[in-house]
Design an enzyme around this catalytic site. Sequence first.
Site, PDB file in Angstrom:
ATOM      1  NE  ARG A  49      -6.994  66.732  31.762  1.00 42.47           N
ATOM      2  CZ  ARG A  49      -6.203  67.092  30.950  1.00 42.47           C
ATOM      3  NH1 ARG A  49      -5.279  67.527  31.402  1.00 42.47           N
ATOM      4  NH2 ARG A  49      -6.307  66.785  29.696  1.00 42.47           N
ATOM      5  CE1 TYR A 102      -7.659  53.417  55.100  1.00 37.54           C
ATOM      6  CE2 TYR A 102      -6.976  55.064  52.922  1.00 37.54           C
ATOM      7  CZ  TYR A 102      -7.786  54.197  53.611  1.00 37.54           C
ATOM      8  OH  TYR A 102      -8.934  53.956  52.888  1.00 37.54           O
ATOM      9  CG  ASP A 174      -2.496  62.219  55.884  1.00 35.95           C
ATOM     10  OD1 ASP A 174      -3.432  63.058  56.345  1.00 35.95           O
ATOM     11  OD2 ASP A 174      -3.310  61.007  55.414  1.00 35.95           O
ATOM     12  CE  LYS A 199     -11.937  59.844  54.967  1.00 34.65           C
ATOM     13  NZ  LYS A 199     -11.006  59.742  54.305  1.00 34.65           N
TER      14      LYS A 199
END
Length: 389
Positions: A49, A102, A174, A199
């Site tokens: 992590r 979005y 973004d 994406k």
Amino acid sequence: MEQGFSTRAIHAGQEPDPATGAVIPPMHLTTTYKQDGVGGLRGGYEYSRSGNPTRNALHEALAALEEGTTALAFASGLAAEDTLLRTVCRSGDHVVLGGDAYGGTFRLISRVLSEWGLEHTPVDLDDADALRAAIRPTTRVVWCETPSNPLLNITDIERTAAVAHEAGALLVVDNTFASPYLQRPLTLGADVVVHSTTKYLGGHSDVVGGALVTRDAGLGERLAYNHNAMGAVASPFDSWLVLRSLKTLGVRMDRHCANAARVAEFLAGRSDVTAVLYPGLPDHPGHETAARQMSGFGGMISFRLRDGEDAALAVCERTRLFTLAESLGGVESLIEHPHRMTHASAAGSPLEVPSDLVRLSVGIEDIEDLISDLEQALATVGGSPRARG
Ligand code: P1T
């Protein structure tokens, strides 16, 4: 000499493995690392992590592509957004966001983080006066998507950065729709770039991921701390998939742009289509700004149908090559109805999208096949190919 974009996409963070010479950096599927005595870490690796070589390779590649100094890979775009907002905002702080974003981003801000005292105001970011008026003493972040999802609005990044900075706020961009191949917001004054790597960066519809990139060393350190402390990190496998895909980002984007330009032109010539939202069209209100701050207009197009929602739904259901599905940015073409699908969570809000709107993620298939597919789907709902008068 500074290397070109595709050279960086193929090589940054991706030196052949020093142990074996493997040309592709190995996928380090390990949760933990042997210590040579307590605290005797090899290369600083302790627990996956906190650090993983495959994810670190992706960090280096993303920083090189966005021209940032710190990049962090997350389990999803929304995980990246959440970590960013909870790092820079406190209860009572305020976020100004574009009037089009979005639906999931809007839901995170308006429904989840609002419960923790975060306030927000949607505004048309390209109206500098409206933006100044929306900014409060508590505004920490101006949140901008350009091109926006799903209306393909364009915001002038340099101008918006200046207004945000005047007010002591950060400009977050973004950059999911453009990708760093077409637009690098940090070079235009943005403080943080956000991606849904799901994406174009992933590009093959097989990985969900997110990223944050910044040039601000202090902010980079705080984000890196919370990346580990909050824990929404990208897995080694997902990191490896995105790294592999970055290598072809440039050639994929060139083809997405070329195909989308042809589809936009085709749609613009139809009488059953009342609006084509694509920044590459000269009559798009953001065309000039897009031409200045992007090196291509991208692969996303939305359009509105004269015959309303029923026609929009029917077209979405009748394409054969364009797959009816959420998401975008993969090599395969997708079609969807934002009002009922990706942006359903914005219903009843200022970010609600029109119900006659169809969104296309134009893939890299042969353009003739894409156009004939749209032609047959539009014909089945009674559309006419006649040019608009
Ligand atoms: O889905 P996720 O990786 O968590 O990313 C969220 C996100 C953030 N920003 C933009 C501009 C996005 O488009 C998305 C996700 N969007 C879709 C799933 C969609 O179909 O529009």
